[in-house]
Write an enzyme that holds these catalytic residues in place. Sequence first.
Site, PDB file in Angstrom:
ATOM      1  N   ASP A 429      35.097  22.081  50.840  1.00  0.00           N
ATOM      2  CA  ASP A 429      36.253  21.241  50.538  1.00  0.00           C
ATOM      3  C   ASP A 429      36.799  21.654  49.171  1.00  0.00           C
ATOM      4  O   ASP A 429      36.137  21.471  48.150  1.00  0.00           O
ATOM      5  CB  ASP A 429      35.815  19.774  50.527  1.00  0.00           C
ATOM      6  CG  ASP A 429      36.981  18.804  50.350  1.00  0.00           C
ATOM      7  OD1 ASP A 429      38.043  19.221  49.858  1.00  0.00           O
ATOM      8  OD2 ASP A 429      36.808  17.619  50.695  1.00  0.00           O
ATOM      9  N   HIS A 430      38.008  22.197  49.167  1.00  0.00           N
ATOM     10  CA  HIS A 430      38.551  22.757  47.922  1.00  0.00           C
ATOM     11  C   HIS A 430      38.915  21.682  46.898  1.00  0.00           C
ATOM     12  O   HIS A 430      39.222  21.999  45.747  1.00  0.00           O
ATOM     13  CB  HIS A 430      39.775  23.620  48.227  1.00  0.00           C
ATOM     14  CG  HIS A 430      39.838  24.878  47.400  1.00  0.00           C
ATOM     15  ND1 HIS A 430      39.136  25.037  46.232  1.00  0.00           N
ATOM     16  CD2 HIS A 430      40.517  26.035  47.584  1.00  0.00           C
ATOM     17  CE1 HIS A 430      39.389  26.228  45.724  1.00  0.00           C
ATOM     18  NE2 HIS A 430      40.220  26.863  46.518  1.00  0.00           N
ATOM     19  N   ARG A 431      38.890  20.412  47.274  1.00  0.00           N
ATOM     20  CA  ARG A 431      39.096  19.352  46.298  1.00  0.00           C
ATOM     21  C   ARG A 431      37.867  19.196  45.399  1.00  0.00           C
ATOM     22  O   ARG A 431      37.986  18.808  44.234  1.00  0.00           O
ATOM     23  CB  ARG A 431      39.363  18.010  47.007  1.00  0.00           C
ATOM     24  CG  ARG A 431      40.624  17.959  47.838  1.00  0.00           C
ATOM     25  CD  ARG A 431      40.707  16.664  48.626  1.00  0.00           C
ATOM     26  NE  ARG A 431      39.567  16.495  49.530  1.00  0.00           N
ATOM     27  CZ  ARG A 431      39.343  15.407  50.261  1.00  0.00           C
ATOM     28  NH1 ARG A 431      40.201  14.386  50.194  1.00  0.00           N
ATOM     29  NH2 ARG A 431      38.297  15.330  51.061  1.00  0.00           N
TER      30      ARG A 431
END
Length: 460
Positions: A429-431
Amino acid sequence: MANSGVQRFRLPDVGEGLVDAEILQWYVKPGDRVEVNQMICEIETAKAAVELPSPFAGTVTELLVEEGATVDVGTPIIAVDDGTGGDGPGDGAAEETEEREKPLVGYGEKAASTKRRPRRRPAPAEAAANGGTAAPPAEPAPAPEPAPAVPEQAAPAGPVLTKPPVRKLAKDLGVDLRSVTPTGEGGLVTREDVRRTAEGEPAAAPVAAEAEVPTPVAPAPAADRSALEERIPVKGVRKRTAAAMVSSAFTAPHVTEFLQVDVTKTMKAVRRLRERPEFAGVKVSPLLLVARALLTAVRRHPEVNAAWDEQAQEIVVKHYVNLGIAAATDLGLVVPNVKDAHAKPLPELAQSLQELTETARAGKTSPADMTGGTITITNVGVFGVDAGTPILNPGEAAILAFGQIRDMPWAHKGELKLRKVTTLSLSFDHRLVDGELGSKVLRDIGAFLEDPEGTALSWG
């Protein structure tokens, strides 16, 4: 007036906040004697297929829900006479039982349509279910269906082994799976077994380890193509998995990185571990060392073992690892997890992984084992696949795909040699996980698998 000794068992919440379940199969019928904790039916929830034990001892008076019906948690599903009361007006205990048996909000008249109407193996006492007169025990009433009667057979003690489409076919044809003689490998009931039973044909000899060969079907006109289509209801585990994957794919921004790794030393380490006494009776596979590699990388980079709290707008880093292992089952994809995998020594981790996968493939994973995962491994290599772009489990920051191990030419110590090579895929998850962190995690997993014993010693 109801018998004061009749107890109604309401469908319980066998997980965390489940709202309904499907009755897959009854193990008992009206007139049967049951004991406390005797398994009475198999249900499928949104998370797993589980068996329900009876909380009462006594005689089954009625099955209130048919096989194949989906009912809400709290709905009465079976009535058991515990033999403690009597009948008739003026019995205060009976009035109390009636009060206890009042349906929940939303139940009531609708329940009449879900009461079990015997379509096969009718008992004499059931002949009067719709107001008629029960036939004498010596002369059972004929079955209402035009199909030949199914020979009476003793019901198995456990669930019938078959697949969901076959279970649906049996329901459509009015065939009791408990009366079908299985011919599939390992006692599996096949489509042909169900059809033979429905048509009254004798059972074929069991087939040993042979794949079921479909009967050739002549091409149908374009207008009749629907006859060649099979529709499978999306419910239970499969429905929940589909919803979770859609939610994950369109909520968390996915990034996937790939790394090819020489795992020749890992394969040698697996062979050595199998010979050690502490691993006796436990399956030791490359997946065990892949799991240890991931756990080691999480210890070095704990931020990858995290979750996104949308409401609080916070990243929750979890300093414990509930390691999820994706497993393909007849019910669909399930991801049970090993609780506190980070704290388990290697032999205990191997035992936990074995128990987890065996239970999942048997369709008996408990809802508790399906919740609370923090990071996941999916072993696509067992299907002969090199790599993939796995979708995150909702609430997790990363998932590792482990591809098949192949013999490949590889530069080793300045020479081209044939080595054992696999491909690792890490989706995150790039967040929560940026490219640097994701790359470091994947690099460390690969370094461990290139030299598991040397890396373990140098990293501690």
